[in-house]
Design an enzyme around this catalytic site. Structure first.
Site, PDB file in Angstrom:
ATOM      1  N   CYS A 136       1.843  -7.885  -0.315  1.00 37.44           N
ATOM      2  CA  CYS A 136       1.857  -6.706   0.554  1.00 37.44           C
ATOM      3  C   CYS A 136       1.091  -6.986   1.843  1.00 37.44           C
ATOM      4  O   CYS A 136      -0.151  -6.991   1.851  1.00 37.44           O
ATOM      5  CB  CYS A 136       1.238  -5.517  -0.184  1.00 37.44           C
ATOM      6  SG  CYS A 136       1.116  -4.044   0.844  1.00 37.44           S
ATOM      7  N   CYS A 139      -1.039  -4.033   3.141  1.00 33.81           N
ATOM      8  CA  CYS A 139      -2.285  -3.809   2.390  1.00 33.81           C
ATOM      9  C   CYS A 139      -3.328  -4.871   2.722  1.00 33.81           C
ATOM     10  O   CYS A 139      -4.503  -4.565   2.902  1.00 33.81           O
ATOM     11  CB  CYS A 139      -2.047  -3.871   0.880  1.00 33.81           C
ATOM     12  SG  CYS A 139      -0.561  -3.070   0.320  1.00 33.81           S
ATOM     13  N   ASP A 140      -2.916  -6.134   2.775  1.00 32.88           N
ATOM     14  CA  ASP A 140      -3.887  -7.234   2.782  1.00 32.88           C
ATOM     15  C   ASP A 140      -4.005  -7.973   4.109  1.00 32.88           C
ATOM     16  O   ASP A 140      -4.914  -8.813   4.258  1.00 32.88           O
ATOM     17  CB  ASP A 140      -3.526  -8.246   1.678  1.00 32.88           C
ATOM     18  CG  ASP A 140      -3.564  -7.600   0.299  1.00 32.88           C
ATOM     19  OD1 ASP A 140      -4.323  -6.616   0.129  1.00 32.88           O
ATOM     20  OD2 ASP A 140      -2.843  -8.057  -0.604  1.00 32.88           O
TER      21      ASP A 140
END
Ligand code: NAP
Length: 319
Positions: A136, A139-140
């Site tokens: 992701c 997200c990261d």
């Protein structure tokens, strides 16, 4: 026969489920949408959506889901946030058992369980998952500020996310197993023009290596069998999706070889009263607009299946 609690239960709250929910709420069906986490599915972690009609300037995945959820809420869609343990879709009364033992019943069901990232299944992948291996980018990505990272895959997700990751990383190397991308041309053009993105063509990853601090390097295999090392601190595996079918009764449903649910064009599965919409459906194109459209079709099919039953809800003169 036991009375159904709901006329319709929608399983999953991504764009397909939320659209089915919006239509069902407007159709005044006694409906419940069951979702295990937050509504939104994969779109919730999509950095930017540039191809959903009506948003000419684009919109973040988060904001698009926020609007879809608010839209269904405006018409009073009932939602329950719970984990489903099992479903029994056979018979007139479909039953859904939750993790806490609660049993929900409905006359019709729309399956909108979506899909999840596919894995490379190579040495080091699970060992370094969350310590340099990510699925992701939204997200990261911020964890990789000024670092050298890799993206594996050549589809829309890989290329869109590679572009997103250039906001943080010093360099993004896209590793693709063929010599041409699958991604839509406008994304390809943007990626080829981005000075922070390099491409390694005809290349596969054999192993992800590192130490206790996380990923350090990738062992690559090139066309012809030559091997090389690429030093990176992070790798984003964006190689497509797998069906989110763990809770589905696969012995009851007709599915394809990859585990996606087969429907007709009205979104009907092989089981009367059971429909599927969105990424869990067996199909070629997976777009947010498709998922939303299929959610609408599935709900209209469920309404048709239920027939002209007397409304279960009191007359509402406020709208
Ligand atoms: P995808 O379109 O299936 O592409 C997967 C990519 O990963 C392909 O390039 C494939 O290579 C590669 N791949 C698959 N297995 C691999 C393996 N084991 N090792 C190395 N490479 C591998 O998947 P996606 O990009 O995740 O997209 C999923 C769906 O969502 C698609 O329908 C897509 O159009 C849609 N989507 C749309 C948008 C948008 O419209 N903006 C954004 C994101 C996703 P090959 O090309 O060689 O097969």
């Amino acid at each position: 026969m036991q009375q159904a609690q709901y006329q319709l239960i929608i399983v999953g709250g991504g764009p397909a489920g939320l659209t089915a929910g919006l239509y069902a709420a407007r159709g005044r069906l006694k409906t419940l949408l069951v979702e295990k986490g937050a509504t939104g599915g994969q779109v919730l972690v999509t950095d930017w959506v540039d191809n959903y009609p009506g948003f000419a300037d684009g919109i973040s995945g988060f904001d698009l889901i926020d609007k879809m959820t608010a839209h269904a809420d405006r018409f009073g869609l009932e939602k329950k946030f719970a984990t489903i343990k099992s479903l029994n879709l056979i018979g007139d009364l479909k039953t859904i058992t939750l993790d806490n033992g609660e049993i929900l019943t409905a006359k019709t069901i729309i399956l909108c369980t979506g899909a999840k990232p596919r894995k490379l299944e190579i040495p080091g992948e699970s060992e370094f998952s969350g310590r340099g291996v990510s699925y992701c980018a939204t997200c990261d990505g911020p964890f990789y500020r000024n670092q050298e990272i890799a993206v594996v895959g050549g589809g829309n997700t890989a290329i869109q996310d590679a572009l997103h990751l250039t906001k943080f990383a010093a360099r993004v190397t896209v590793i693709h197993r063929r010599s041409e991308l699958r991604a839509t041309k406008i994304l390809q053009e943007k990626a080829f023009c981005n000075p922070k993105i390099d491409f390694l063509w005809n290349t596969q990853i054999k192993e992800i290596k590192g130490d206790k601090n996380g990923v350090e390097e990738l062992l690559l295999v090139h066309h012809g069998g030559d091997e090389s090392i690429l030093k990176v601190t992070g790798i984003f595996v964006l190689i497509g999706i797998a069906a989110n079918n763990a809770i589905l009764p696969l012995e009851q449903l007709r599915i394809d070889a990859a585990g996606f649910v087969i429907t007709d064009e009205e979104m009907a599965t092989n089981i009367p009263g059971v429909y599927a919409a969105g990424d869990i459906r067996s199909k070629r194109s997976r777009q947010i607009i498709n998922a939303a459209g299929e959610g609408a079709v599935a709900e209209l099919s469920a309404e048709h299946f239920l027939g002209n039953q007397a409304p279960d809800q009191p007359l509402n003169c406020s709208e």
